[in-house]
Write a protein that holds these residues in place. Sequence first.
Motif, mmCIF file in Angstrom:
data_model
loop_
_atom_site.group_PDB
_atom_site.id
_atom_site.type_symbol
_atom_site.label_atom_id
_atom_site.label_comp_id
_atom_site.label_asym_id
_atom_site.label_seq_id
_atom_site.Cartn_x
_atom_site.Cartn_y
_atom_site.Cartn_z
ATOM 1 N N GLY A 48 0.779 -1.237 0.000
ATOM 2 C CA GLY A 48 0.000 0.000 0.000
ATOM 3 C C GLY A 48 0.807 1.283 0.000
ATOM 4 N N THR A 51 -0.043 3.819 -2.785
ATOM 5 C CA THR A 51 -1.458 4.210 -2.930
ATOM 6 C C THR A 51 -1.622 5.663 -3.349
ATOM 7 O OG1 THR A 51 -2.082 2.638 -1.212
ATOM 8 C CG2 THR A 51 -3.694 4.363 -1.730
ATOM 9 N N LYS A 57 -10.801 7.163 -5.488
ATOM 10 C CA LYS A 57 -10.724 5.829 -4.884
ATOM 11 C C LYS A 57 -9.279 5.407 -4.672
ATOM 12 C CE LYS A 57 -15.075 4.078 -6.624
ATOM 13 N NZ LYS A 57 -15.691 3.269 -7.666
ATOM 14 N N PRO A 58 -9.001 4.715 -3.561
ATOM 15 C CA PRO A 58 -7.622 4.320 -3.282
ATOM 16 C C PRO A 58 -7.166 3.180 -4.195
ATOM 17 C CG PRO A 58 -9.078 3.417 -1.609
ATOM 18 C CD PRO A 58 -9.933 4.241 -2.528
ATOM 19 N N GLU A 59 -6.166 3.435 -4.996
ATOM 20 C CA GLU A 59 -5.664 2.397 -5.890
ATOM 21 C C GLU A 59 -4.137 2.346 -5.813
ATOM 22 O OE1 GLU A 59 -7.484 2.044 -9.706
ATOM 23 O OE2 GLU A 59 -9.458 2.621 -8.959
ATOM 24 N N LEU A 60 -3.586 1.269 -6.355
ATOM 25 C CA LEU A 60 -2.146 1.026 -6.241
ATOM 26 C C LEU A 60 -1.447 1.510 -7.505
ATOM 27 C CD1 LEU A 60 -2.647 -2.553 -4.823
ATOM 28 C CD2 LEU A 60 -1.896 -0.556 -3.522
ATOM 29 N N CYS A 63 0.563 -1.037 -9.533
ATOM 30 C CA CYS A 63 -0.154 -2.070 -10.298
ATOM 31 C C CYS A 63 -1.005 -1.461 -11.403
ATOM 32 C CB CYS A 63 -1.053 -2.883 -9.375
ATOM 33 S SG CYS A 63 -0.158 -3.845 -8.168
ATOM 34 N N THR A 64 -0.821 -0.161 -11.660
ATOM 35 C CA THR A 64 -1.643 0.530 -12.647
ATOM 36 C C THR A 64 -0.769 0.961 -13.821
ATOM 37 O OG1 THR A 64 -2.997 1.375 -10.855
ATOM 38 C CG2 THR A 64 -3.204 2.510 -12.962
ATOM 39 N N THR A 111 -5.116 6.570 1.882
ATOM 40 C CA THR A 111 -6.137 5.551 2.162
ATOM 41 C C THR A 111 -7.081 6.073 3.248
ATOM 42 O OG1 THR A 111 -4.470 3.886 1.659
ATOM 43 C CG2 THR A 111 -6.487 3.092 2.662
ATOM 44 N N GLU A 118 -15.639 8.355 2.477
ATOM 45 C CA GLU A 118 -16.701 7.355 2.366
ATOM 46 C C GLU A 118 -17.517 7.283 3.657
ATOM 47 O OE1 GLU A 118 -15.785 3.023 1.669
ATOM 48 O OE2 GLU A 118 -14.675 3.859 -0.011
ATOM 49 N N TYR A 130 -10.053 -0.849 7.099
ATOM 50 C CA TYR A 130 -9.818 -0.081 5.870
ATOM 51 C C TYR A 130 -8.333 0.069 5.574
ATOM 52 C CZ TYR A 130 -11.601 2.983 2.176
ATOM 53 O OH TYR A 130 -11.953 3.519 0.962
ATOM 54 N N GLY A 133 -4.648 -2.870 4.048
ATOM 55 C CA GLY A 133 -3.768 -3.020 2.882
ATOM 56 C C GLY A 133 -2.577 -2.076 2.903
ATOM 57 N N GLY B 36 -5.615 -5.448 -13.058
ATOM 58 C CA GLY B 36 -4.154 -5.460 -13.073
ATOM 59 C C GLY B 36 -3.475 -5.865 -11.770
ATOM 60 N N VAL B 40 -0.042 -7.234 -13.175
ATOM 61 C CA VAL B 40 1.103 -6.310 -13.170
ATOM 62 C C VAL B 40 2.222 -6.802 -12.232
ATOM 63 C CG1 VAL B 40 1.867 -3.930 -12.815
ATOM 64 C CG2 VAL B 40 -0.289 -4.377 -13.999
ATOM 65 N N PRO B 41 1.914 -7.255 -11.010
ATOM 66 C CA PRO B 41 2.991 -7.831 -10.199
ATOM 67 C C PRO B 41 3.678 -9.025 -10.874
ATOM 68 C CG PRO B 41 1.133 -7.327 -8.802
ATOM 69 C CD PRO B 41 0.683 -7.089 -10.212
ATOM 70 N N ALA B 105 -8.186 -8.724 2.463
ATOM 71 C CA ALA B 105 -7.762 -7.602 3.293
ATOM 72 C C ALA B 105 -7.729 -6.246 2.589
ATOM 73 C CB ALA B 105 -6.412 -7.902 3.913
ATOM 74 N N SER B 106 -6.968 -6.107 1.533
ATOM 75 C CA SER B 106 -6.623 -4.767 1.056
ATOM 76 C C SER B 106 -7.767 -4.082 0.305
ATOM 77 C CB SER B 106 -5.401 -4.876 0.145
ATOM 78 O OG SER B 106 -5.272 -3.720 -0.631
ATOM 79 N N ILE B 107 -8.146 -2.896 0.790
ATOM 80 C CA ILE B 107 -9.189 -2.103 0.123
ATOM 81 C C ILE B 107 -8.735 -1.741 -1.294
ATOM 82 C CG2 ILE B 107 -10.389 0.139 0.154
ATOM 83 C CD1 ILE B 107 -11.407 -1.643 2.334
ATOM 84 N N GLN B 108 -7.442 -1.412 -1.424
ATOM 85 C CA GLN B 108 -6.930 -1.015 -2.737
ATOM 86 C C GLN B 108 -7.073 -2.145 -3.750
ATOM 87 O OE1 GLN B 108 -5.593 -0.445 0.276
ATOM 88 N NE2 GLN B 108 -3.953 1.039 0.237
ATOM 89 N N THR B 111 -10.619 -2.509 -4.658
ATOM 90 C CA THR B 111 -11.130 -1.395 -5.459
ATOM 91 C C THR B 111 -10.744 -1.573 -6.917
ATOM 92 O OG1 THR B 111 -10.963 0.070 -3.567
ATOM 93 C CG2 THR B 111 -11.069 1.130 -5.717
ATOM 94 N N GLN B 112 -9.515 -2.036 -7.123
ATOM 95 C CA GLN B 112 -8.970 -2.161 -8.466
ATOM 96 C C GLN B 112 -9.328 -3.499 -9.105
ATOM 97 O OE1 GLN B 112 -5.056 -0.579 -7.679
ATOM 98 N NE2 GLN B 112 -4.474 -0.994 -9.793
#
Lengths: 160, 291
Positions: A48, A51, A57-60, A63-64, A111, A118, A130, A133, B36, B40-41, B105-108, B111-112
Amino acid sequence: MKKEIINLTVNGTLHEISVEPQVTLNEVLREQLDLTGTKLSCGAGECGACTVLIDGKPELSCCTLAMTANGKDILTIEGLARDGELHPLQKAFVECGAIQCGFCTPGMLLTSKALLDENPDPTREEVKSYLSGNLCRCTGYVKIVDAVLAAATEMNKGGK
Amino acid sequence: MFRTLKPFGYFEPKTIEEAIGALSVHGAKAKVLAGGVDLVPRLRKRQAHPEYMINIQQIEELDGIIKETAEGLRIGALASLRSIELSPLVKKNYFVLHEAIHSIASIQVKTQGTAVGNLCVATPASDVAPALLVLDAKFRIVGPSGEKTVPAENFYLGVGQTVLQPNEIITEILLPKPQAKTGGAFLKLVRTAADIAKVNAAATLTMADGACKEARIAVGSVATTVLRVKKAEGVLKEQKLDLKVIETAARAAAEEVKPISDLRSTAEYRKETTRVLVKRALEKALERAKA
């Protein structure tokens, strides 16, 4: 591979960026826009630290692919403070001592912001769930959770 | 672990037909990209080496809509794990699926990541798949020769292997209407909340006149695929469910699984834990079916 032009709104500023398909959003933020507050740590979606908020929205970011963020609105840690004033979450992190080495802090803060957007009045359990991660190797999480709850209280009072 | 990814070509189809066309041309050299969070990892770890990336997020016919239909519930291929977890429809009528996703676990990541992506990765440790197996889910698959519907339990072939061809994609998850007096539960055992399951178990029970009309039990991380334990289900059918019957079914489940030993658990421990988790999941499902 062929470069393409993408548009990213980062912290309110529109950037036109030329990227190759394999470039991640994390690389664009850190290396093309010099926004090094967003970290790269595990690179595998486990920790995380990378992030960012994409369209709120929380994204990584690790990984994007940057291409897939084309046209989107991105908030990084550099955009959290406004007009030189820290966000209530940032103030609470400082006041509660929720920081040690600081490496996980940008991800934790973003995060936490998504959580409070929210759910403005979360329970302790909801905060822990929450933030599950986001890994921190220093603090043991107690003060981070304290800080998020303190910020929520402050923000609900109408404080800025 | 590498910091950057190796170059690949990138394609953003606007229609399913375009996507299938591109996948048909490139075959196994192409990878489908949605959330992803798994792919991606793996690119960064050099565990996947696609020459082409087909991003399906811009396909207009695909969506992430979760809605009730005449047959039950329909979940679009692009629905994120988080949107399914938070869906009031899922919480109300398919609680076991909510519970399974909630345990991730992870919200991220949620979400993705998409549920369909999680299914296509075909890890035997999926938390989503056991819940879909006990809910009798079907997957709508589109390929060059048209459309078909595959039951979730026929989808998996092995670790990382499914019946999905390289030029096919899942467009929808379909769940039948929930039956009256049905309860479900999902449980898992993990070392830390963020880790993948050592063992997981999902169950649904449908009761009628005090007896079990239908029982479905699925377990993960205890074989090459997530699987239904049908002998255990058979033990419960038409029975009045007391603790003894549930214990017999749980033992049958432990006999049916073929776990391996790895860094997370030994095979022996996984077998024993299967018994315990199946027992607890059945008890919880029974309680909910009665409620």
